[in-house]
Design a protein around this motif. Structure first.
Motif, short mmCIF file in Angstrom:
data_model
loop_
_atom_site.label_atom_id
_atom_site.label_comp_id
_atom_site.label_asym_id
_atom_site.label_seq_id
_atom_site.Cartn_x
_atom_site.Cartn_y
_atom_site.Cartn_z
N LYS A 44 0.84 -1.20 0.00
CA LYS A 44 0.00 0.00 0.00
C LYS A 44 0.87 1.26 0.00
CE LYS A 44 -3.98 1.77 2.56
NZ LYS A 44 -4.84 1.54 3.73
N LEU A 45 1.87 1.28 0.86
CA LEU A 45 2.78 2.42 0.93
C LEU A 45 3.54 2.58 -0.39
CD1 LEU A 45 3.97 4.68 2.66
CD2 LEU A 45 5.64 3.02 3.51
N SER A 46 3.96 1.48 -0.96
CA SER A 46 4.68 1.52 -2.23
C SER A 46 3.80 2.11 -3.34
CB SER A 46 5.13 0.11 -2.61
OG SER A 46 5.84 0.12 -3.82
N LYS A 47 2.53 1.73 -3.35
CA LYS A 47 1.59 2.24 -4.35
C LYS A 47 1.39 3.74 -4.18
CE LYS A 47 -1.60 1.86 -7.55
NZ LYS A 47 -1.27 1.52 -8.91
N VAL A 48 1.21 4.19 -2.94
CA VAL A 48 1.02 5.62 -2.67
C VAL A 48 2.26 6.40 -3.09
CG1 VAL A 48 0.77 7.34 -0.83
CG2 VAL A 48 -0.68 5.30 -0.85
N TYR A 49 3.43 5.89 -2.78
CA TYR A 49 4.69 6.55 -3.15
C TYR A 49 4.83 6.64 -4.67
CZ TYR A 49 9.64 7.73 -3.17
OH TYR A 49 10.84 8.36 -3.39
N SER A 50 4.51 5.56 -5.34
CA SER A 50 4.58 5.53 -6.80
C SER A 50 3.61 6.53 -7.43
CB SER A 50 4.27 4.12 -7.29
OG SER A 50 4.16 4.08 -8.68
N MET A 51 2.39 6.56 -6.92
CA MET A 51 1.39 7.48 -7.45
C MET A 51 1.79 8.93 -7.18
SD MET A 51 -1.16 5.73 -8.93
CE MET A 51 -2.51 6.89 -8.95
N ARG A 52 2.38 9.19 -6.02
CA ARG A 52 2.86 10.53 -5.69
C ARG A 52 3.94 10.95 -6.68
NH1 ARG A 52 7.33 12.61 -3.57
NH2 ARG A 52 7.22 14.53 -2.39
N SER A 53 4.88 10.04 -6.97
CA SER A 53 5.96 10.34 -7.91
C SER A 53 5.41 10.64 -9.30
CB SER A 53 6.94 9.17 -7.97
OG SER A 53 7.55 8.97 -6.73
N GLU A 54 4.40 9.88 -9.70
CA GLU A 54 3.77 10.12 -11.01
C GLU A 54 3.11 11.49 -11.07
OE1 GLU A 54 1.12 7.01 -12.32
OE2 GLU A 54 2.44 5.49 -11.47
N LEU A 55 2.44 11.87 -9.99
CA LEU A 55 1.77 13.16 -9.95
C LEU A 55 2.78 14.30 -9.98
CD1 LEU A 55 -0.99 14.50 -9.86
CD2 LEU A 55 -0.88 14.40 -7.36
N VAL A 56 3.88 14.16 -9.27
CA VAL A 56 4.95 15.17 -9.29
C VAL A 56 5.49 15.31 -10.72
CG1 VAL A 56 7.31 15.68 -8.53
CG2 VAL A 56 5.59 14.98 -6.87
N ALA A 57 5.75 14.19 -11.37
CA ALA A 57 6.26 14.21 -12.74
C ALA A 57 5.26 14.89 -13.68
CB ALA A 57 6.57 12.80 -13.22
N LEU A 58 3.98 14.62 -13.47
CA LEU A 58 2.94 15.24 -14.29
C LEU A 58 2.98 16.76 -14.14
CD1 LEU A 58 -0.60 13.77 -14.58
CD2 LEU A 58 -0.24 16.21 -14.65
N TRP A 59 3.10 17.24 -12.90
CA TRP A 59 3.14 18.69 -12.64
C TRP A 59 4.36 19.33 -13.28
CZ3 TRP A 59 -1.45 18.85 -12.07
CH2 TRP A 59 -2.21 18.96 -10.93
N GLU A 60 5.46 18.59 -13.37
CA GLU A 60 6.71 19.15 -13.87
C GLU A 60 6.78 19.19 -15.39
OE1 GLU A 60 9.62 16.78 -11.84
OE2 GLU A 60 9.52 18.03 -10.05
#
Length: 99
Positions: A44-60
């Motif tokens: 679960k933590l791994s999934k949240v971390y991965s999704m957070r990283s994807e969202l950061v990349a999207l914003w950038e």
């Protein structure tokens, strides 16, 4: 306590909060290794971390058009809502209010 962690892991979990809020590139080798260990122990933590990283990349992504960014954000929200992780689902619903 997060699944996969025992009460004696309190120090690791406290550090984890700080590491999760930083770019992985800013972490030293030992911190990166401990973060990887923690992520490996909780799907679960791994999934949240991965999704957070994807969202950061999207914003950038500054070279994408507004339409592309909106489509990617909508896709991210759809996947977050389908993740089965309540916190991701709730965050996605809040994001949709702004999109």
């Amino acid at each position: 306590m997060l699944r996969g962690f025992a009460p004696q892991d309190a120090k690791l979990l406290k550090s984890l909060k700080r590491w999760l809020n930083r770019d992985e590139k800013q972490l030293c080798g030992e911190e990166r290794a401990r973060l990887a260990e923690a992520l490996a122990r909780s799907e679960k933590l791994s999934k949240v971390y991965s999704m957070r990283s994807e969202l950061v990349a999207l914003w950038e992504r500054s070279n994408a058009s507004r339409e592309q960014l909106l489509k990617q954000l909508q896709d991210w929200c759809r996947r977050a809502e389908a993740s089965g992780i309540r916190q991701l689902e709730e965050f996605s619903l809040r994001l949709r209010c702004y999109a």
